[in-house]
Design a protein around this motif. Structure first.
Motif, mmCIF file in Angstrom:
data_model
loop_
_atom_site.group_PDB
_atom_site.id
_atom_site.type_symbol
_atom_site.label_atom_id
_atom_site.label_comp_id
_atom_site.label_asym_id
_atom_site.label_seq_id
_atom_site.Cartn_x
_atom_site.Cartn_y
_atom_site.Cartn_z
ATOM 1 N N PHE A 1 -0.971 -1.627 19.547
ATOM 2 C CA PHE A 1 -1.452 -1.816 18.179
ATOM 3 C C PHE A 1 -1.870 -0.457 17.633
ATOM 4 C CE2 PHE A 1 -5.004 -2.517 21.050
ATOM 5 C CZ PHE A 1 -6.060 -1.820 20.471
ATOM 6 N N LEU A 2 -2.111 -0.379 16.337
ATOM 7 C CA LEU A 2 -2.395 0.889 15.669
ATOM 8 C C LEU A 2 -3.763 0.884 15.010
ATOM 9 C CD1 LEU A 2 1.025 1.421 13.810
ATOM 10 C CD2 LEU A 2 0.334 2.392 16.007
ATOM 11 N N LYS B 1 9.969 5.109 21.974
ATOM 12 C CA LYS B 1 11.205 4.378 21.665
ATOM 13 C C LYS B 1 11.013 3.435 20.472
ATOM 14 C CE LYS B 1 12.789 4.650 26.445
ATOM 15 N NZ LYS B 1 12.936 3.943 27.744
ATOM 16 N N ILE B 2 9.755 3.254 20.063
ATOM 17 C CA ILE B 2 9.431 2.388 18.927
ATOM 18 C C ILE B 2 8.935 3.212 17.738
ATOM 19 C CG2 ILE B 2 7.999 0.442 18.155
ATOM 20 C CD1 ILE B 2 7.630 -0.163 21.222
ATOM 21 N N ILE B 3 8.045 4.161 18.036
ATOM 22 C CA ILE B 3 7.397 4.985 17.020
ATOM 23 C C ILE B 3 7.702 6.448 17.328
ATOM 24 C CG2 ILE B 3 5.180 5.697 16.023
ATOM 25 C CD1 ILE B 3 4.061 2.990 17.062
ATOM 26 N N ASN C 1 -1.173 9.328 13.569
ATOM 27 C CA ASN C 1 -1.113 8.034 14.244
ATOM 28 C C ASN C 1 -2.081 7.920 15.415
ATOM 29 O OD1 ASN C 1 1.159 6.903 12.723
ATOM 30 N ND2 ASN C 1 2.364 8.517 13.698
ATOM 31 N N ILE C 2 -2.762 6.801 15.482
ATOM 32 C CA ILE C 2 -3.581 6.425 16.628
ATOM 33 C C ILE C 2 -2.931 5.182 17.219
ATOM 34 C CG2 ILE C 2 -5.859 5.730 17.454
ATOM 35 C CD1 ILE C 2 -7.043 7.035 14.930
ATOM 36 N N VAL C 3 -2.221 5.369 18.320
ATOM 37 C CA VAL C 3 -1.516 4.273 18.982
ATOM 38 C C VAL C 3 -2.373 3.792 20.147
ATOM 39 C CG1 VAL C 3 0.612 3.544 20.106
ATOM 40 C CG2 VAL C 3 0.671 5.373 18.384
ATOM 41 N N CYS C 4 -2.631 2.508 20.214
ATOM 42 C CA CYS C 4 -3.517 1.954 21.237
ATOM 43 C C CYS C 4 -2.759 1.011 22.164
ATOM 44 C CB CYS C 4 -4.660 1.182 20.575
ATOM 45 S SG CYS C 4 -5.597 2.150 19.373
ATOM 46 N N VAL C 5 -3.104 1.097 23.439
ATOM 47 C CA VAL C 5 -2.504 0.229 24.450
ATOM 48 C C VAL C 5 -3.559 -0.757 24.932
ATOM 49 C CG1 VAL C 5 -1.397 0.122 26.717
ATOM 50 C CG2 VAL C 5 -0.914 2.036 25.183
ATOM 51 N N CYS D 1 10.885 11.492 20.171
ATOM 52 C CA CYS D 1 11.427 10.159 19.896
ATOM 53 C C CYS D 1 12.288 9.755 21.085
ATOM 54 C CB CYS D 1 12.253 10.182 18.616
ATOM 55 S SG CYS D 1 13.015 8.608 18.196
ATOM 56 N N ALA D 2 12.029 8.577 21.629
ATOM 57 C CA ALA D 2 12.812 8.034 22.740
ATOM 58 C C ALA D 2 12.897 9.002 23.916
ATOM 59 C CB ALA D 2 14.213 7.641 22.262
ATOM 60 N N VAL D 3 11.756 9.549 24.312
ATOM 61 C CA VAL D 3 11.709 10.474 25.437
ATOM 62 C C VAL D 3 11.738 9.692 26.757
ATOM 63 C CG1 VAL D 3 9.182 10.562 25.592
ATOM 64 C CG2 VAL D 3 10.528 12.518 26.342
ATOM 65 N N SER D 4 12.297 10.276 27.775
ATOM 66 C CA SER D 4 12.320 9.638 29.085
ATOM 67 C C SER D 4 10.970 9.797 29.773
ATOM 68 C CB SER D 4 13.404 10.264 29.965
ATOM 69 O OG SER D 4 13.060 11.608 30.289
#
Length: 221
Positions: A42-43, A175-177, A16-20, A80-83
């Motif tokens: 976006f990805l 929390k999403i991916i 995965n390449i997750v972009c902000v 997953c869902a890390v603080s």
């Protein structure tokens, strides 16, 4: 199999390449956009990777290809869902990336309310530097990024100017991916984005840490 999954070559197997988007206020201003209360996510597909030594390919359906310089966070293990407090413990290192953007296509997508996939996810749209272990960057919020096109300075920015911090981004995305080892998160671009043409040479770097260089070519497809 273990040898084929070495983190320093994450672009060969990371999924995965997750972009902000919109994570530097000066870039938001130059794009005439609004600062939002949550990150724009976006990805890109893994086929977007262009390691140094390979060209940036101009998509044939665009006439206005832009560079966007970004610090990338490389994940070292699944989360997953890390603080926010625990997020940096899942980071293996960093890289410098370009979020190459077909700006004319993106503008049309925005007008029509469509996703940005055609503008952001084409082959070689994510040029990437060598891997930088996190031990070499004690504080990723104290870095100076720069980019030149044919020797002319185009982009220069400080990661301290991010709107959303890296721990916040990791926590938000996770929390999403579900983030996996070898995945990366591009953390946004400072001001100065602009067009490139065929045969342009792009040089970019993190001051005192790493540099990279790419040539722009027309796609044969």
């Amino acid at each position: 199999m273990a040898a084929a999954r070495q983190l320093p070559r994450f672009w060969e197997w990371g999924k995965n390449i997750v972009c902000v988007g919109r994570n530097y206020a000066d870039h938001v201003k130059e794009m005439k956009s609004a600062v939002l209360s949550e990150p724009v996510i976006f990805l890109k597909p893994s086929t977007a990777y262009a390691p140094e030594g390979t060209p940036i390919l101009m998509p044939p359906y665009s006439r206005n290809l832009h560079h966007e310089l970004e610090l990338a966070v490389v994940m070292g293990k699944q989360t997953c869902a890390v603080s926010e407090a625990e997020a940096m413990g899942f980071v293996a290192g960093y890289a410098l990336c370009l979020d190459m953007t077909a700006r004319d296509v993106q503008d049309e997508c925005k007008k029509k309310g469509l996703p940005w996939t055609l503008a952001k996810s084409f082959t070689s749209s994510c040029p990437v530097s060598k891997f930088v272990p996190k031990e070499k960057i004690p504080d990723p919020h104290k870095l100076k990024l720069w980019l030149k096109v044919n020797g002319q300075l185009r982009q220069e920015g400080e990661t301290s100017n991010m709107i959303f911090s890296i721990p916040y981004i990791i926590s938000y995305v996770s929390k999403i991916i579900t983030l996996e080892e070898g995945d990366i998160i591009l953390t946004g671009t400072p001001k100065g984005v602009g067009p490139v043409q065929e045969n342009d040479e792009i040089q970019a770097g993190i001051d005192g840490i790493i540099t990279m260089s790419f040539k722009v070519e027309k796609s044969k497809h």
